[in-house]
Write a protein that holds these residues in place. Structure first.
Motif, PDB file in Angstrom:
ATOM      1  N   GLU A  31      27.152  42.784  29.103  1.00 37.85           N
ATOM      2  CA  GLU A  31      26.670  43.884  28.515  1.00 37.85           C
ATOM      3  C   GLU A  31      27.218  45.053  29.534  1.00 37.85           C
ATOM      4  OE1 GLU A  31      22.797  46.440  27.127  1.00 37.85           O
ATOM      5  OE2 GLU A  31      22.563  44.431  27.366  1.00 37.85           O
ATOM      6  N   LEU A  32      27.048  45.011  30.720  1.00 35.96           N
ATOM      7  CA  LEU A  32      27.345  45.781  31.753  1.00 35.96           C
ATOM      8  C   LEU A  32      28.907  46.113  31.842  1.00 35.96           C
ATOM      9  CD1 LEU A  32      26.639  48.037  34.088  1.00 35.96           C
ATOM     10  CD2 LEU A  32      26.457  45.993  35.396  1.00 35.96           C
ATOM     11  N   ASP A  33      29.464  45.014  31.640  1.00 35.60           N
ATOM     12  CA  ASP A  33      30.952  44.897  31.823  1.00 35.60           C
ATOM     13  C   ASP A  33      31.573  45.715  30.710  1.00 35.60           C
ATOM     14  OD1 ASP A  33      30.925  43.388  34.162  1.00 35.60           O
ATOM     15  OD2 ASP A  33      31.293  41.399  32.870  1.00 35.60           O
ATOM     16  N   ALA A  34      30.842  45.610  29.370  1.00 31.92           N
ATOM     17  CA  ALA A  34      31.524  46.545  28.460  1.00 31.92           C
ATOM     18  C   ALA A  34      31.192  47.833  28.498  1.00 31.92           C
ATOM     19  CB  ALA A  34      30.644  45.802  27.121  1.00 31.92           C
ATOM     20  N   LYS A  35      30.053  48.176  28.849  1.00 29.64           N
ATOM     21  CA  LYS A  35      29.916  49.819  29.207  1.00 29.64           C
ATOM     22  C   LYS A  35      30.803  50.288  30.465  1.00 29.64           C
ATOM     23  CE  LYS A  35      24.797  50.356  28.338  1.00 29.64           C
ATOM     24  NZ  LYS A  35      24.709  51.760  28.173  1.00 29.64           N
ATOM     25  N   VAL A  36      31.067  49.522  31.346  1.00 30.65           N
ATOM     26  CA  VAL A  36      32.302  49.981  32.237  1.00 30.65           C
ATOM     27  C   VAL A  36      33.502  49.968  31.566  1.00 30.65           C
ATOM     28  CG1 VAL A  36      33.551  49.210  34.382  1.00 30.65           C
ATOM     29  CG2 VAL A  36      31.112  48.989  34.413  1.00 30.65           C
ATOM     30  N   ALA A  37      33.958  49.174  31.071  1.00 33.09           N
ATOM     31  CA  ALA A  37      35.186  49.212  30.032  1.00 33.09           C
ATOM     32  C   ALA A  37      35.256  50.561  29.088  1.00 33.09           C
ATOM     33  CB  ALA A  37      35.348  47.978  29.275  1.00 33.09           C
ATOM     34  N   GLU A  38      34.018  50.741  28.520  1.00 32.14           N
ATOM     35  CA  GLU A  38      33.971  51.731  27.695  1.00 32.14           C
ATOM     36  C   GLU A  38      34.145  53.001  28.380  1.00 32.14           C
ATOM     37  OE1 GLU A  38      31.113  53.824  24.556  1.00 32.14           O
ATOM     38  OE2 GLU A  38      30.643  51.925  25.078  1.00 32.14           O
ATOM     39  N   ALA A  39      33.390  53.258  29.535  1.00 35.56           N
ATOM     40  CA  ALA A  39      33.592  54.415  30.599  1.00 35.56           C
ATOM     41  C   ALA A  39      35.056  54.647  31.120  1.00 35.56           C
ATOM     42  CB  ALA A  39      32.589  54.404  31.346  1.00 35.56           C
ATOM     43  N   LEU A  40      35.784  53.433  31.215  1.00 36.57           N
ATOM     44  CA  LEU A  40      37.262  53.707  31.333  1.00 36.57           C
ATOM     45  C   LEU A  40      38.327  54.232  30.337  1.00 36.57           C
ATOM     46  CD1 LEU A  40      37.498  50.474  33.531  1.00 36.57           C
ATOM     47  CD2 LEU A  40      37.711  52.754  34.380  1.00 36.57           C
ATOM     48  N   GLY A  41      37.672  54.018  29.226  1.00 39.47           N
ATOM     49  CA  GLY A  41      38.462  54.407  27.892  1.00 39.47           C
ATOM     50  C   GLY A  41      39.225  53.333  27.512  1.00 39.47           C
ATOM     51  N   TRP A  42      38.569  52.219  27.512  1.00 41.58           N
ATOM     52  CA  TRP A  42      39.118  50.793  27.025  1.00 41.58           C
ATOM     53  C   TRP A  42      38.297  50.467  25.912  1.00 41.58           C
ATOM     54  CZ3 TRP A  42      40.015  46.911  31.319  1.00 41.58           C
ATOM     55  CH2 TRP A  42      40.867  47.338  32.383  1.00 41.58           C
ATOM     56  N   MET A  43      38.854  49.682  24.972  1.00 37.81           N
ATOM     57  CA  MET A  43      38.250  49.273  23.827  1.00 37.81           C
ATOM     58  C   MET A  43      38.434  47.515  23.780  1.00 37.81           C
ATOM     59  SD  MET A  43      38.780  50.509  19.775  1.00 37.81           S
ATOM     60  CE  MET A  43      37.721  51.711  19.740  1.00 37.81           C
ATOM     61  N   GLU A  44      37.297  47.138  23.439  1.00 41.33           N
ATOM     62  CA  GLU A  44      37.450  45.440  23.262  1.00 41.33           C
ATOM     63  C   GLU A  44      38.089  45.087  22.097  1.00 41.33           C
ATOM     64  OE1 GLU A  44      35.074  41.427  24.528  1.00 41.33           O
ATOM     65  OE2 GLU A  44      33.771  43.248  24.047  1.00 41.33           O
ATOM     66  N   ARG A  45      39.119  44.222  22.097  1.00 41.02           N
ATOM     67  CA  ARG A  45      39.698  43.444  21.044  1.00 41.02           C
ATOM     68  C   ARG A  45      39.677  42.167  21.165  1.00 41.02           C
ATOM     69  NH1 ARG A  45      39.222  47.534  17.443  1.00 41.02           N
ATOM     70  NH2 ARG A  45      40.759  49.015  17.625  1.00 41.02           N
ATOM     71  N   ILE A  46      39.853  41.315  20.050  1.00 45.56           N
ATOM     72  CA  ILE A  46      39.780  39.947  20.316  1.00 45.56           C
ATOM     73  C   ILE A  46      40.957  39.408  21.194  1.00 45.56           C
ATOM     74  CG2 ILE A  46      40.236  37.702  19.255  1.00 45.56           C
ATOM     75  CD1 ILE A  46      38.467  39.108  16.622  1.00 45.56           C
ATOM     76  N   GLU A  97      39.963  55.396  40.751  1.00 48.41           N
ATOM     77  CA  GLU A  97      40.905  56.218  41.172  1.00 48.41           C
ATOM     78  C   GLU A  97      41.833  57.035  40.404  1.00 48.41           C
ATOM     79  OE1 GLU A  97      43.800  56.090  45.247  1.00 48.41           O
ATOM     80  OE2 GLU A  97      43.099  54.426  44.501  1.00 48.41           O
ATOM     81  N   LYS A  98      42.425  56.691  39.297  1.00 53.07           N
ATOM     82  CA  LYS A  98      43.053  57.498  38.408  1.00 53.07           C
ATOM     83  C   LYS A  98      42.319  58.392  37.788  1.00 53.07           C
ATOM     84  CE  LYS A  98      46.029  53.292  37.378  1.00 53.07           C
ATOM     85  NZ  LYS A  98      46.397  52.219  36.414  1.00 53.07           N
ATOM     86  N   ARG A 147      19.620  46.181  53.321  1.00 45.89           N
ATOM     87  CA  ARG A 147      18.798  45.394  53.868  1.00 45.89           C
ATOM     88  C   ARG A 147      18.542  44.338  52.906  1.00 45.89           C
ATOM     89  NH1 ARG A 147      14.257  49.811  53.214  1.00 45.89           N
ATOM     90  NH2 ARG A 147      13.716  49.450  51.075  1.00 45.89           N
ATOM     91  N   GLU A 148      18.215  42.973  53.312  1.00 49.05           N
ATOM     92  CA  GLU A 148      17.690  41.857  52.683  1.00 49.05           C
ATOM     93  C   GLU A 148      19.052  41.506  51.791  1.00 49.05           C
ATOM     94  OE1 GLU A 148      14.186  43.164  50.630  1.00 49.05           O
ATOM     95  OE2 GLU A 148      13.230  43.398  52.409  1.00 49.05           O
ATOM     96  N   GLY A 149      20.209  41.383  52.274  1.00 51.21           N
ATOM     97  CA  GLY A 149      21.475  40.883  51.509  1.00 51.21           C
ATOM     98  C   GLY A 149      21.733  41.673  50.335  1.00 51.21           C
ATOM     99  N   ARG A 150      21.457  43.045  50.200  1.00 50.03           N
ATOM    100  CA  ARG A 150      21.831  43.701  48.914  1.00 50.03           C
ATOM    101  C   ARG A 150      22.920  44.827  49.288  1.00 50.03           C
ATOM    102  NH1 ARG A 150      18.451  42.719  44.836  1.00 50.03           N
ATOM    103  NH2 ARG A 150      18.386  44.820  44.047  1.00 50.03           N
ATOM    104  N   TYR A 151      23.269  45.567  48.369  1.00 50.62           N
ATOM    105  CA  TYR A 151      24.547  46.393  48.505  1.00 50.62           C
ATOM    106  C   TYR A 151      24.247  47.616  47.926  1.00 50.62           C
ATOM    107  CZ  TYR A 151      26.590  42.100  50.043  1.00 50.62           C
ATOM    108  OH  TYR A 151      26.930  41.204  50.543  1.00 50.62           O
ATOM    109  N   LEU A 152      24.514  48.809  48.202  1.00 47.40           N
ATOM    110  CA  LEU A 152      24.616  50.090  47.711  1.00 47.40           C
ATOM    111  C   LEU A 152      25.631  50.446  47.164  1.00 47.40           C
ATOM    112  CD1 LEU A 152      22.847  52.250  50.639  1.00 47.40           C
ATOM    113  CD2 LEU A 152      21.738  51.622  48.673  1.00 47.40           C
ATOM    114  N   GLY A 153      25.868  50.757  45.976  1.00 44.65           N
ATOM    115  CA  GLY A 153      27.016  51.326  45.192  1.00 44.65           C
ATOM    116  C   GLY A 153      27.408  52.821  45.516  1.00 44.65           C
ATOM    117  N   ARG A 154      28.581  53.246  45.837  1.00 50.48           N
ATOM    118  CA  ARG A 154      28.818  54.758  46.135  1.00 50.48           C
ATOM    119  C   ARG A 154      29.963  55.124  45.525  1.00 50.48           C
ATOM    120  NH1 ARG A 154      24.488  56.966  49.216  1.00 50.48           N
ATOM    121  NH2 ARG A 154      23.942  55.760  50.817  1.00 50.48           N
ATOM    122  N   ALA A 155      30.066  56.457  45.118  1.00 50.50           N
ATOM    123  CA  ALA A 155      30.958  56.920  44.376  1.00 50.50           C
ATOM    124  C   ALA A 155      31.286  58.365  45.136  1.00 50.50           C
ATOM    125  CB  ALA A 155      30.902  57.252  42.896  1.00 50.50           C
ATOM    126  N   TYR A 156      32.796  58.682  45.209  1.00 50.03           N
ATOM    127  CA  TYR A 156      33.063  59.880  45.938  1.00 50.03           C
ATOM    128  C   TYR A 156      34.160  60.784  44.917  1.00 50.03           C
ATOM    129  CZ  TYR A 156      30.441  58.054  49.846  1.00 50.03           C
ATOM    130  OH  TYR A 156      29.554  57.759  50.549  1.00 50.03           O
TER     131      TYR A 156
END
Length: 120
Positions: A6-21, A57-58, A69-78
């Motif tokens: 579900e998250l992957d599909a949202k990312v693809a849509e935000a990139l301007g992609w559309m899923e096809r078979i 980047e494009k 902390r505790e083996g987790r990660y922060l996502g950052r965007a610039y």
């Protein structure tokens, strides 16, 4: 939002992609282009996050992560601000808290959606 399809599909849509078979369609200035990687999984795989970083980047969005902390990660965007000639962390104003997740790919995927203004 949990990592996965579900998250992957949202990312693809935000990139301007559309899923096809059998793959994805990427819309470019020259029209639609088929993306052969039918296993685009930016929230769970290194190869998927590599594609996301290049495609963001494009769009002028630069993604990275920080160890937390505790083996987790922060996502950052610039984004580079031409007017001030400085790097600006985005989005500014909404809520300054970056996404935190258990994997790099998940955290960066969430940061990308946040920058694009997509609810997660």
């Amino acid at each position: 939002m949990e990592a996965g399809r579900e998250l992957d599909a949202k990312v693809a849509e935000a990139l301007g992609w559309m899923e096809r078979i059998g793959g994805w369609i990427k819309f470019t200035d020259n029209g639609p282009r088929f993306i052969e990687d039918k296993h685009f999984r930016p929230s769970t795989t290194w190869s998927g996050i590599g594609v996301l970083v290049e495609e963001a980047e494009k769009q002028g969005i630069y993604l990275n992560f920080e160890h937390f902390r505790e083996g987790r990660y922060l996502g950052r965007a610039y984004k580079f601000c031409e007017a001030s000639q400085e790097w600006v962390r985005v989005p500014s104003g909404i809520d300054g808290k970056p996404p935190i997740a258990g994997t790099v790919s998940h955290a960066v995927s969430l940061a990308f959606l946040k920058v694009k203004g997509i609810a997660i």
